[in-house]
Motif scaffolding. Structure first.
Motif, PDB file in Angstrom:
ATOM      1  N   SER A  80       0.770  -1.315  -0.077  1.00  0.00           N
ATOM      2  CA  SER A  80      -0.022  -0.036  -0.034  1.00  0.00           C
ATOM      3  C   SER A  80       0.923   1.208   0.015  1.00  0.00           C
ATOM      4  O   SER A  80       2.231   1.268   0.552  1.00  0.00           O
ATOM      5  CB  SER A  80      -0.945  -0.057   1.195  1.00  0.00           C
ATOM      6  OG  SER A  80      -0.110   0.011   2.371  1.00  0.00           O
ATOM      7  N   PRO A  81       0.287   2.113  -0.398  1.00  0.00           N
ATOM      8  CA  PRO A  81       1.296   3.634  -0.827  1.00  0.00           C
ATOM      9  C   PRO A  81       1.242   4.039   0.484  1.00  0.00           C
ATOM     10  O   PRO A  81       0.354   3.867   1.510  1.00  0.00           O
ATOM     11  CB  PRO A  81       0.385   4.374  -1.654  1.00  0.00           C
ATOM     12  CG  PRO A  81      -1.035   3.994  -1.569  1.00  0.00           C
ATOM     13  CD  PRO A  81      -0.894   2.315  -1.374  1.00  0.00           C
ATOM     14  N   PRO A  82       2.604   4.843   0.918  1.00  0.00           N
ATOM     15  CA  PRO A  82       2.587   5.459   2.203  1.00  0.00           C
ATOM     16  C   PRO A  82       1.473   6.658   2.397  1.00  0.00           C
ATOM     17  O   PRO A  82       0.733   7.107   1.344  1.00  0.00           O
ATOM     18  CB  PRO A  82       3.915   6.267   2.217  1.00  0.00           C
ATOM     19  CG  PRO A  82       3.910   6.341   0.799  1.00  0.00           C
ATOM     20  CD  PRO A  82       3.434   5.374  -0.003  1.00  0.00           C
ATOM     21  N   PRO A  83       0.939   6.908   3.803  1.00  0.00           N
ATOM     22  CA  PRO A  83       0.021   7.833   3.735  1.00  0.00           C
ATOM     23  C   PRO A  83       0.161   9.283   3.614  1.00  0.00           C
ATOM     24  O   PRO A  83       1.521   9.548   3.663  1.00  0.00           O
ATOM     25  CB  PRO A  83      -0.274   7.544   5.415  1.00  0.00           C
ATOM     26  CG  PRO A  83       1.069   7.228   6.005  1.00  0.00           C
ATOM     27  CD  PRO A  83       1.594   6.223   4.872  1.00  0.00           C
ATOM     28  N   ARG A  84      -0.604   9.912   3.040  1.00  0.00           N
ATOM     29  CA  ARG A  84      -0.382  11.012   2.431  1.00  0.00           C
ATOM     30  C   ARG A  84      -0.143  12.122   3.455  1.00  0.00           C
ATOM     31  O   ARG A  84      -1.300  12.422   4.712  1.00  0.00           O
ATOM     32  CB  ARG A  84      -1.476  11.597   1.413  1.00  0.00           C
ATOM     33  CG  ARG A  84      -1.406  12.936   0.821  1.00  0.00           C
ATOM     34  CD  ARG A  84      -2.357  13.175  -0.304  1.00  0.00           C
ATOM     35  NE  ARG A  84      -2.193  14.357  -0.930  1.00  0.00           N
ATOM     36  CZ  ARG A  84      -2.889  14.778  -1.970  1.00  0.00           C
ATOM     37  NH1 ARG A  84      -4.091  14.154  -2.167  1.00  0.00           N
ATOM     38  NH2 ARG A  84      -2.381  16.061  -2.649  1.00  0.00           N
ATOM     39  N   ARG A  85       0.718  12.798   3.434  1.00  0.00           N
ATOM     40  CA  ARG A  85       0.765  13.873   4.632  1.00  0.00           C
ATOM     41  C   ARG A  85       0.236  15.417   4.251  1.00  0.00           C
ATOM     42  O   ARG A  85       0.907  16.031   3.210  1.00  0.00           O
ATOM     43  CB  ARG A  85       2.210  14.065   5.195  1.00  0.00           C
ATOM     44  CG  ARG A  85       2.611  12.633   5.887  1.00  0.00           C
ATOM     45  CD  ARG A  85       4.161  12.780   6.280  1.00  0.00           C
ATOM     46  NE  ARG A  85       4.580  11.714   6.901  1.00  0.00           N
ATOM     47  CZ  ARG A  85       4.392  11.178   8.149  1.00  0.00           C
ATOM     48  NH1 ARG A  85       3.793  11.890   8.790  1.00  0.00           N
ATOM     49  NH2 ARG A  85       4.796   9.954   8.807  1.00  0.00           N
ATOM     50  N   TRP A  86      -0.748  15.820   4.759  1.00  0.00           N
ATOM     51  CA  TRP A  86      -0.949  17.131   4.362  1.00  0.00           C
ATOM     52  C   TRP A  86      -0.173  18.239   5.107  1.00  0.00           C
ATOM     53  O   TRP A  86       0.212  17.884   6.132  1.00  0.00           O
ATOM     54  CB  TRP A  86      -2.676  17.341   4.719  1.00  0.00           C
ATOM     55  CG  TRP A  86      -3.495  16.444   4.096  1.00  0.00           C
ATOM     56  CD1 TRP A  86      -3.920  15.163   4.566  1.00  0.00           C
ATOM     57  CD2 TRP A  86      -4.134  16.690   2.830  1.00  0.00           C
ATOM     58  NE1 TRP A  86      -4.506  14.483   3.530  1.00  0.00           N
ATOM     59  CE2 TRP A  86      -4.850  15.370   2.671  1.00  0.00           C
ATOM     60  CE3 TRP A  86      -3.931  17.407   1.898  1.00  0.00           C
ATOM     61  CZ2 TRP A  86      -5.541  15.249   1.363  1.00  0.00           C
ATOM     62  CZ3 TRP A  86      -4.671  17.217   0.724  1.00  0.00           C
ATOM     63  CH2 TRP A  86      -5.381  16.167   0.432  1.00  0.00           C
TER      64      TRP A  86
END
Length: 274
Positions: A32-38
């Motif tokens: 799974s792709p890494p979590p997106r950091r806003w």
């Protein structure tokens, strides 16, 4: 399956190999792709009803309350300030020299009040006076022994109890003379209820000491606002029964009763009018 594979782990490996032979190689597991950091929004500062973004660095914190002031032990004392003011006024207002000897303790208490017994002893005597088994003889005997050290409250209680239980039988008792004399000297220490109790007690015994009643007549008008309805009724009844004319007292109570007439019950109104 090869019978030599007796270990369960070997069996599991052979089973996976047979599956690969039938279906082909197992594709690799997709990560799974890494979590997106806003991006973190900048801090906001409230200014009244508007919310604006801070574009300038925050202001420095306010200085402590003691910054810019001398410590307390370095500040000028009142003596120094008076000396400076006297120099500016041409020598006027010089401070007083400090008193090296201790100031003597000042007491405004009279001789009777200064000779009172301690509070614990006063409480013990009060319990003896108001006990159910107390008689008029025992109360008067206690007064003759320790009356010179009684507090104002115990003196008023003694006069009230003698009038309540003794009555006219003690009108000629010589022990009431020192009691009346001491009550007359302590009228300034009596509360409103105690003044009323003293007047009522002596009127009940029909031992009329006119000096005592006149002193009470002078003290009561100055403190009539402190009197409750029953105390005013008892005081008026006592003076009427004793036959002592006190126009100032009657006038003060007559002017106070209409303002507080709702506090009186029927018996108190009857005693006041009587």
């Amino acid at each position: 399956m090869d019978p030599r594979l007796v270990n369960r782990h070997d069996r599991r490996r052979s089973r996976s190999r047979s599956r690969e032979n039938r279906r082909g190689p197992v594709p690799p597991r997709r990560e799974s792709p890494p979590p997106r950091r806003w991006p973190v929004p900048p801090r906001r500062e409230q200014h009244g009803d508007f919310s604006i973004r801070r574009r300038t660095p925050p202001p420095p914190p306010p200085p402590p309350h003691w910054e810019g002031r001398r410590p307390r032990w370095e500040r000028p004392t009142r003596r120094d300030r008076l000396a400076e003011s006297s120099d500016s006024r041409g020598g006027r207002g010089e401070p007083r020299p400090r008193r090296e000897e201790p100031r003597p303790r000042r007491t405004d208490r009279g001789d009777d009040q200064a000779s009172e017994a301690p509070r614990g002893q006063q409480i013990a005597w009060g319990k003896q006076i108001t006990a159910r088994t107390a008689t008029t003889e025992s109360i008067l005997a206690l007064f003759m022994r320790e009356g010179c050290r009684f507090s104002a409250r115990n003196l008023a209680t003694t006069a009230h109890r003698v009038g309540k239980f003794g009555g006219p039988r003690f009108r000629s008792d010589q022990r009431l003379e020192p009691l009346a004399e001491m009550c007359g000297r302590r009228t300034g220490d009596f509360k409103a209820m105690e003044l009323a109790n003293v007047a009522w007690g002596f009127a009940k015994t029909e031992f009329i000491d006119r000096r005592l009643f006149l002193v009470i007549a002078v003290e009561t008008p100055m403190r009539v606002r402190e009197f409750k309805s029953q105390e005013m009724a008892n005081t008026v009844w006592a003076f009427a029964t004793a036959g002592v004319a006190a126009r100032t007292l009657f006038g003060a109570i007559a002017s106070e009763v209409p303002r507080r007439v709702r506090e009186f019950n029927s018996q108190e109104l009857a005693n006041t009018v009587w």
